[in-house]
Design an enzyme around this catalytic site. Structure first.
Site, PDB file in Angstrom:
ATOM      1  CD  GLU A  43      -1.279   0.071   3.685  1.00 13.58           C
ATOM      2  OE1 GLU A  43      -2.285  -0.657   3.594  1.00 13.58           O
ATOM      3  OE2 GLU A  43      -1.019   0.758   4.683  1.00 13.58           O
ATOM      4  NE  ARG A  47     -14.762   2.823  20.518  1.00 13.18           N
ATOM      5  CZ  ARG A  47     -13.767   2.500  19.683  1.00 13.18           C
ATOM      6  NH1 ARG A  47     -13.909   1.482  18.861  1.00 13.18           N
ATOM      7  NH2 ARG A  47     -12.650   3.178  19.682  1.00 13.18           N
TER       8      ARG A  47
END
Lengths: 128, 493
Positions: free
Chosen positions: B200, B292
């Site tokens: 990457e 969350r």
């Protein structure tokens, strides 16, 4: 040179060589934590049997447990001394500390005289 | 609105949720492990139930135990806090089955966004940039060269089977590509018995920017602007601030819009956070969405004036989002420093101890989210985070000064912690200029260690003051005791 200006647990005010330190302390089992404006520091503490904090060594030399001033030397060189006899008196933080003989023997060498300033760990007197 | 909720967590976040609920007139139920039986969150809830155990997996992570208590206590909803079961889609489903409302997003969006591959696909579809890479078997020879060119140098080679920096190589140009690939393969094979590599783009000195999201169950979704969390150590966040000093108004708008797009594509509701990396050229790349409430949520609350926990509870109760996007603004500057139980003189390894002496200063613009109690033993069973020290001021400069003063005045003795390192970071040129990045801590640790050693040496002689020889050695730690402190735990009947 340490001078205790104030001590109201957990707060203390110390004068170290003219610089004033204000802080709090917490005494743990084998350490003390200090909080000062410079940060939080942990100072390990030796045990009574630990060589560093004890002021008796195997050879009969006695070292100063704290920085202070010798205010009285009670013995002379070549004098016979008994175990437990007071050899000299140190003054630190407005309190007196008696340095006693660890064994029966003879005063071999007195390294400091009255009114001398001593640092922690400095050898004070030799008993043979 | 709910009449009673259970907080499936502990420590400071449990206290946070309990107070939000109580301020809404909602009754609260706390759960606790054996070591937590005397905790503040237990004392502050209306009811509390023991989880009977010590380790997380037999207490706070035990879905059956938690649901049994929830049913016994007849709660209508469960707030999972952060960590523990908060991102557990199975738990959310089990709550639903037990007809107890899970205060959070839907299990489906949780599952979707938990998968790195699925969420990257979502981002691609929404035309949000992700870190360019290739997660398949690496080609060889010319094909590899082509792929590398496509992604763009510098590149990062990563071992597919593991992490921790092993099997990792940074490749700066095509000349060193094959050599680096061979080296990374060898290391990956040696450490993980698997030489498969991922490739990457390598983002040098990245900044971590995240966007707070808030949506109701009717499809209304807004963002509450960003937080920067680039001060990290071993991928653990240490200092966060909002607004980010690294964003231009245009970049801010782009990143926040990107976050909204991804959340909308996942049909997200409740509170969540979209995380991005920002490179030195002003390009941002989507990383993931955390489904969350996050640890650092207070800095967003202070800068936007919105109580996120109350908002979560209202959303779960079926209410419509009270605010429209254009009503959300950023005002002032907030910084959060996380206090961790770590030994600065021992490589920041987790420390154990006791809150022997504690003083948490109260003053304007200071918010301390903590669950510390003087005299409480601090054991290593759970998270090493001890408290969150948060400040809010009119601008960044004032916020930094406020935090420095707070860090100087905060007292916690009896356990080793990173407070002095936090102060060191806050005083550094890199932090003050805003030019810090996720690798800044390494250099800061070096300078901290040097400074620290000097100071430690100068205070060591004070040991005699407290040694057994000292006349004050018999003095105890008796601090001025607050007579009302002993009445804790009693409630009005």
């Amino acid at each position: 040179m340490f001078k205790l200006i104030q001590l109201i647990p957990p707060h203390f005010i110390l004068d170290v060589d003219g610089k004033v330190f204000k802080g709090s302390f917490y005494r743990g089992k084998d350490f003390v934590d200090l909080h000062l404006s410079e940060g939080t520091f942990r100072i390990p503490l030796g045990e009574k049997k630990n060589r560093r904090s004890s002021n008796h060594s195997a050879e009969g030399e006695l070292t100063s447990p704290m920085p202070g001033k010798v205010i009285k030397v009670l013995v002379k060189e070549n004098q016979k001394v008994k175990k437990g006899e007071v050899l000299l008196i140190l003054e630190a933080m407005k309190m007196e500390h008696k340095v006693v003989s660890p064994k029966d023997g003879v005063v071999h060498k007195i390294i400091f005289k009255e009114n001398d300033r001593v640092s922690q760990g400095e050898e004070l007197i030799e008993i043979n | 609105m709910f009449k009673k909720i259970l907080i499936a967590n502990r420590g400071e976040i449990a206290r946070r949720v309990i107070i939000a609920a109580r301020e809404m007139g909602i009754s609260t139920v706390a759960i606790y492990s054996d070591p937590d039986s005397e905790s503040l969150h237990v004392q502050e809830a209306d009811e509390s139930y023991s989880l009977e155990g010590i380790e997380s997996k037999e207490t706070y992570l035990d879905v059956d135990k938690v649901l049994d208590i929830a049913k016994k206590a007849k709660v209508e909803a469960i707030h999972p806090g952060y960590g523990f079961l908060s991102e557990n889609a199975e738990f959310a489903k089990a709550c639903s089955k037990a007809k107890i409302k899970f205060i959070g997003p839907s299990p489906e969006s949780m599952k979707l966004l938990a998968s790195k591959i699925a969420s990257k696909e979502l981002a691609k579809k929404a035309k949000i940039p992700i870190v360019p890479g290739f997660e398949g078997v690496l080609p060889a020879g010319k094909e590899l060269g082509k792929l590398a060119k496509e992604i763009g140098y510098p590149l990062l080679l990563k071992a597919a089977a593991g992490g921790g920096g092993k099997g990792m190589r940074v490749v700066h140009d095509s000349k060193e590509l094959s050599e680096m690939v061979e080296g990374a393969k060898r290391e990956a094979l040696a450490f993980f018995k698997d030489e498969t590599l991922f490739i990457e783009k390598y983002i040098e000195h990245p900044k971590h920017i995240e966007v707070q999201l808030l949506g109701d169950e009717r499809g209304n979704l807004i963002h509450l602007f960003e937080r920067e969390c680039s001060v990290q150590r071993r991928h653990q966040k240490m200092i966060e601030e909002s607004p980010s000093p690294s964003l231009t108004p245009k970049l801010r708008e782009q990143i926040c819009e990107a976050a909204l797009k991804i959340a909308k594509a996942a049909k997200y509701y409740s509170a969540g956070t979209a995380e991005f990396l920002l490179d030195s050229k002003g390009n941002f790349y989507f990383l993931e969405v955390n489904t969350r409430l996050q640890v650092e949520h207070p800095i967003t609350e202070l800068v936007t004036g919105i109580d996120l926990v109350k908002a979560q509870i209202r959303i779960a109760a079926g209410e419509k989002l009270a605010l429209k996007q254009d009503q959300v603004t950023q005002r002032g500057h907030a910084i959060e420093c996380r206090l961790y139980a770590e030994d600065p003189e021992n490589n920041f390894l987790p420390a154990e101890g006791i809150a022997g002496l504690l003083h948490e200063p109260e003053r304007p613009g200071v918010r301390i989210d903590s669950a510390l109690k003087q005299g409480q033993p601090i054991l290593p069973y759970y998270d090493p985070m001890l408290a969150k020290l948060i400040v809010f001021a009119e601008d960044r400069e004032l916020a930094i000064l406020k935090m420095k003063t707070l860090l100087q005045d905060y007292v916690l003795l009896g356990i080793r912690h990173n407070l002095d390192f936090l102060k060191h970071t806050l005083e550094s040129k890199d932090f003050i200029s805003g030019k810090y990045h996720t690798h800044s801590v390494a250099e800061l640790l070096r300078t901290f260690e040097q400074r620290r050693k000097k100071l430690q040496d100068s205070f060591s002689p004070l040991a005699f003051l407290f040694s057994s020889q000292s006349p004050i050695s018999s003095l105890s730690n008796k601090a001025q005791v607050d007579p009302l402190a002993s009445l804790q735990g009693f409630k009005n009947v």
